[in-house]
Design a protein around this motif. Structure first.
Motif, PDB file in Angstrom:
ATOM      1  N   SER A   7      30.515   4.169  -8.791  1.00 54.28           N
ATOM      2  CA  SER A   7      31.097   2.907  -9.268  1.00 54.28           C
ATOM      3  C   SER A   7      30.291   2.422 -10.464  1.00 54.28           C
ATOM      4  O   SER A   7      29.084   2.645 -10.528  1.00 54.28           O
ATOM      5  N   TRP A   8      30.946   1.720 -11.365  1.00 51.91           N
ATOM      6  CA  TRP A   8      30.273   1.234 -12.570  1.00 51.91           C
ATOM      7  C   TRP A   8      30.997  -0.012 -13.071  1.00 51.91           C
ATOM      8  O   TRP A   8      31.965  -0.450 -12.457  1.00 51.91           O
ATOM      9  N   GLY A   9      30.493  -0.571 -14.162  1.00 48.22           N
ATOM     10  CA  GLY A   9      31.130  -1.753 -14.764  1.00 48.22           C
ATOM     11  C   GLY A   9      30.414  -3.024 -14.369  1.00 48.22           C
ATOM     12  O   GLY A   9      29.297  -3.008 -13.859  1.00 48.22           O
ATOM     13  N   GLU A  10      31.097  -4.163 -14.615  1.00 47.20           N
ATOM     14  CA  GLU A  10      30.479  -5.469 -14.355  1.00 47.20           C
ATOM     15  C   GLU A  10      30.775  -5.952 -12.948  1.00 47.20           C
ATOM     16  O   GLU A  10      30.102  -6.820 -12.416  1.00 47.20           O
ATOM     17  N   LYS A  11      31.862  -5.408 -12.361  1.00 40.08           N
ATOM     18  CA  LYS A  11      32.349  -5.917 -11.085  1.00 40.08           C
ATOM     19  C   LYS A  11      32.879  -4.732 -10.275  1.00 40.08           C
ATOM     20  O   LYS A  11      33.401  -3.783 -10.857  1.00 40.08           O
ATOM     21  N   ILE A  12      32.757  -4.802  -8.963  1.00 43.41           N
ATOM     22  CA  ILE A  12      33.272  -3.698  -8.154  1.00 43.41           C
ATOM     23  C   ILE A  12      34.793  -3.729  -8.158  1.00 43.41           C
ATOM     24  O   ILE A  12      35.410  -4.771  -7.922  1.00 43.41           O
ATOM     25  N   GLU A  13      35.389  -2.588  -8.431  1.00 42.85           N
ATOM     26  CA  GLU A  13      36.845  -2.492  -8.546  1.00 42.85           C
ATOM     27  C   GLU A  13      37.517  -2.601  -7.186  1.00 42.85           C
ATOM     28  O   GLU A  13      36.954  -2.154  -6.178  1.00 42.85           O
ATOM     29  N   GLY A  14      38.740  -3.147  -7.163  1.00 41.82           N
ATOM     30  CA  GLY A  14      39.562  -3.123  -5.956  1.00 41.82           C
ATOM     31  C   GLY A  14      39.752  -1.669  -5.518  1.00 41.82           C
ATOM     32  O   GLY A  14      39.806  -0.768  -6.367  1.00 41.82           O
TER      33      GLY A  14
END
Ligand SMILES: Cc1cc2nc3c(=O)[nH]c(=O)nc-3n(C[C@H](O)[C@H](O)[C@H](O)COP(=O)(O)OP(=O)(O)OC[C@H]3O[C@@H](n4cnc5c(N)ncnc54)[C@H](O)[C@@H]3O)c2cc1C
Length: 315
Positions: A7-14
């Motif tokens: 997982s990556w990015g600013e927020k955990i994806e749905g």
């Protein structure tokens, strides 16, 4: 050989909780453990979610890669160092690309559109959609290491009875070489909430006749406190932008209620909404495929019917 989810990015994806549930199932079947690999910005959010889903090992990559190129470099470096056995990616628009490119970098086979995985004596038995969502194919993966890009809508997330203790390991990777090959200079406007997480969606298709009539879909969604989407046909015609497209090459949704207005029910559209609990369809053709999926169907002209339904919904 561990099972890892990236997982990556600013927020955990749905869909991440569902992917963790799948990972835990594979790990249990193979008698191994799950490691959830996240980039540094996600650490706090991931700790909490991991505990709820009985994932006791969290690998936090000490880098915040921006964009697909940088993520691919970082995850490929992680895989070279740790050699995980099953590599899972939540199949978001970016996830599909990152999965294939990480697999390419480290020389592993990749399977996309995965909807279910079970353990077989010879390896992993994997079910994935094929031919643009028209059918499902079953694969027997006998290679010891594989990359799977998972469509999580058909997986039900399972919470542990008690939150577990999460052991966090900080992993250093060579982030020096992770410059992005392109930069995003503008993005399409997006609704505040994600379509993938909406409980009520009203979607319109080419049966609305013309772009102006799409306002009726927006008003209906508004009256029901839901969100609006559309078919690829009207995205291609420029009525709405692609961030609202539902389907195989758009958003994969799973609302409680999906109202399909003037949509034929092509398999590629249904790939993005067939997990809805209830589908209501309005179509003037009684033989339209959408009625095979709908719990309630109205045969009629949607442009005539919608103003009445909007009035009723507002009251
Ligand atoms: C690889 C691939 C990927 C694809 N990905 C997607 C995707 O992600 N999402 C997607 O949506 N499509 C996707 N498509 C396209 C898909 O195959 C269909 O072409 C598309 O979904 C059709 O959109 P539609 O139902 O709005 O239009 P149409 O197929 O033109 O259907 C319009 C419907 O409206 C009905 N209608 C007409 N007038 C009225 C009226 N006045 N009142 C009520 N009903 C009326 C008609 O009976 C018809 O059923 C993809 C195709 C391919 C090949």
């Amino acid at each position: 050989m561990t099972v890892v989810l990236f997982s990556w990015g600013e927020k955990i994806e749905g869909g991440t909780a569902e992917a963790l549930t799948l990972a835990a199932g594979i790990a249990a079947g193979r008698g191994t453990q799950v490691r959830w690999v996240v980039t540094s910005a996600l650490e706090q959010e991931a700790r909490a979610l991991a505990a709820l889903h009985d994932v006791s090992r969290l690998d936090v990559i000490d880098a915040s890669p921006r964009g697909v190129d940088a993520c691919v470099t970082v995850f490929a470096a992680y895989c070279r160092a740790r050699a995980p056995g099953v590599l899972l990616f939540n199949q978001t628009v970016e996830g599909r690309v990152v999965a294939a490119r990480v697999a390419g970098r480290i020389g592993l086979p990749v399977l996309a559109n995965v909807v279910a995985v079970s353990i077989a004596a010879e390896g992993l038995r994997v079910e994935a959609t094929a031919y643009g969502g028209d059918t499902r194919a079953e694969y027997l993966l006998t290679a010891p290491r594989n990359v799977l890009s998972v469509v999580t809508t058909s997986i039900v997330a399972r919470r542990a009875a008690e939150a577990c203790q999460v052991e966090v390991e900080h992993v250093a990777v060579d982030a020096g070489a992770t410059t992005a090959g392109f930069d995003v200079v503008s993005s399409p406007s997006v609704q505040a909430q994600r379509l993938e997480d909406a409980e009520i969606i009203v979607s319109g298709g080419r049966g609305l006749g013309r772009r102006e009539n799409f306002e009726l879909v927006k008003q209906m969604a508004d009256a029901l406190g839901g969100m609006w989407g559309g078919s690829r046909a009207i995205v291609d015609d420029g009525w709405i932008d692609s961030s609202h497209q539902v389907g195989l090459t758009g958003k994969i949704t799973r609302p409680g209620l999906y109202i399909a207005v003037g949509i034929s029910g092509a398999s590629q559209h249904m790939a993005g909404c067939s997990a809805a609990k209830t589908i209501i369809a309005i179509n003037k053709d009684p033989d339209a495929s959408i009625f095979r999926y709908a719990r309630y169907g109205v045969v009629g002209d949607c442009v005539e019917l919608l103003p009445e339904l909007i009035r009723a919904a507002r009251n």
